[in-house]
Design a protein around this motif. Structure first.
Motif, short mmCIF file in Angstrom:
data_model
loop_
_atom_site.label_atom_id
_atom_site.label_comp_id
_atom_site.label_asym_id
_atom_site.label_seq_id
_atom_site.Cartn_x
_atom_site.Cartn_y
_atom_site.Cartn_z
N LYS A 146 -8.51 9.31 5.43
CA LYS A 146 -7.30 8.96 6.19
C LYS A 146 -6.46 7.94 5.43
N ASN A 147 -7.15 7.10 4.67
CA ASN A 147 -6.46 6.05 3.92
C ASN A 147 -6.33 6.39 2.44
N TYR A 148 -6.61 7.67 2.11
CA TYR A 148 -6.62 8.05 0.70
C TYR A 148 -5.19 8.07 0.13
N GLY A 149 -5.09 7.65 -1.09
CA GLY A 149 -3.78 7.68 -1.76
C GLY A 149 -3.55 6.39 -2.53
N ARG A 150 -2.94 6.50 -3.65
CA ARG A 150 -2.66 5.31 -4.47
C ARG A 150 -1.30 4.75 -4.08
N LYS A 151 -1.31 3.88 -3.10
CA LYS A 151 -0.07 3.31 -2.62
C LYS A 151 0.01 1.83 -3.01
N GLY A 152 1.22 1.33 -3.09
CA GLY A 152 1.41 -0.08 -3.37
C GLY A 152 0.76 -0.51 -4.68
N LYS A 153 -0.02 -1.57 -4.64
CA LYS A 153 -0.64 -2.13 -5.84
C LYS A 153 -1.71 -1.22 -6.43
N LEU A 154 -2.18 -0.24 -5.65
CA LEU A 154 -3.18 0.70 -6.16
C LEU A 154 -2.55 1.74 -7.08
N TYR A 158 2.78 0.66 -10.25
CA TYR A 158 3.27 -0.41 -9.38
C TYR A 158 3.80 -1.58 -10.22
N GLY A 159 5.02 -2.01 -9.91
CA GLY A 159 5.60 -3.16 -10.60
C GLY A 159 6.16 -2.85 -11.98
#
Length: 239
Positions: A146-154, A158-159
């Motif tokens: 349910k929380n799978y996925g490379r979002k944000g800092k993952l 990113y950046g």
């Protein structure tokens, strides 16, 4: 349907990419010709160095998508592809999860139920549920998925920002005029692939993706026969 695991090697950087693919065409006529990869990293490498500087190899063919994905998982674990500097893979597939974008009964998971055992996720027919329960599988979606996925800092990007050189290359590629040949005989000429989305009443990015990737179900849905990019090969819909 044919299922296979492939390896793409950039002859300039000597980096590899392992992936899995399902298609109706003969894999030998598919990989490197109709299909390059679904990885943005690989597609960027092909755009920078050219397809002729990449080696496309079919590692092994399989009778089912599940078997192909299992072998992909094995290779990803064996070579630690997400951490290995010799690979272009940004993530390691540790599960036989199977997500498809095709709608309705065109989707291989149509009419099936999701079950999982630790990190292994499968889709089974209703009559097979009890059989897999006996093997230890649980009906439903695992919490980690349910929380799978490379979002944000993952997210590996990113950046970060594209270099000016990459921006110029992207802008040059996206600004090429295109011709869209419809199944009803019409021909639509556009200044760039980014204009296709507004014609089909979808986002600009999704419209542009029809040019860079052959999305069979969207070609059929919108009555597209083929798309020609000036100075590039014609992308035909898959039969």
């Amino acid at each position: 349907m044919n299922h296979y695991v492939y390896r793409i090697t950039c002859l300039i950087t000597n980096k590899h990419y392992y992936g899995v693919r399902s298609c109706e065409a003969d894999p030998c006529l598919d990989l490197g010709k109709k299909y390059k990869s679904s990885s943005n990293v690989v597609l960027m490498s092909i755009m920078l160095y050219g397809a002729e500087k990449h080696k496309f190899k079919i590692v092994r063919k399989f009778k089912t998508r599940m078997d192909a994905m299992l072998f992909e998982c094995f290779l990803h674990e064996k070579f630690n592809v997400d951490l290995n500097p010799k690979f272009m893979n940004k993530a390691r597939n540790r599960t036989t999860r199977a997500f498809f974008s095709a709608p309705g009964n065109q989707n291989p998971c149509w009419g099936k139920r999701m079950m999982f055992l630790e990190r292994d996720v499968i889709f089974v027919k209703p009559e097979e549920i009890n059989l897999y329960k006996e093997r230890g599988y649980v009906l439903g979606r695992p919490e980690w998925l349910k929380n799978y996925g490379r979002k944000g800092k993952l997210n590996s990007f990113y950046g970060k920002k594209h270099s000016n050189e990459t921006k110029i290359l992207l802008r040059k590629k996206r600004s090429k005029p295109i011709k869209v040949f419809m199944t009803d005989g019409r021909t639509i000429e556009l200044g760039s692939r980014l204009e296709l989305g507004s014609v089909l009443n979808m986002s600009a990015s999704l419209g542009a993706s029809l040019v860079t990737r052959k999305r069979q179900h969207l070609f059929k849905k919108y009555g597209i026969e083929s798309i020609e990019v000036i100075g590039e090969n014609i992308l035909h819909k898959e039969d």
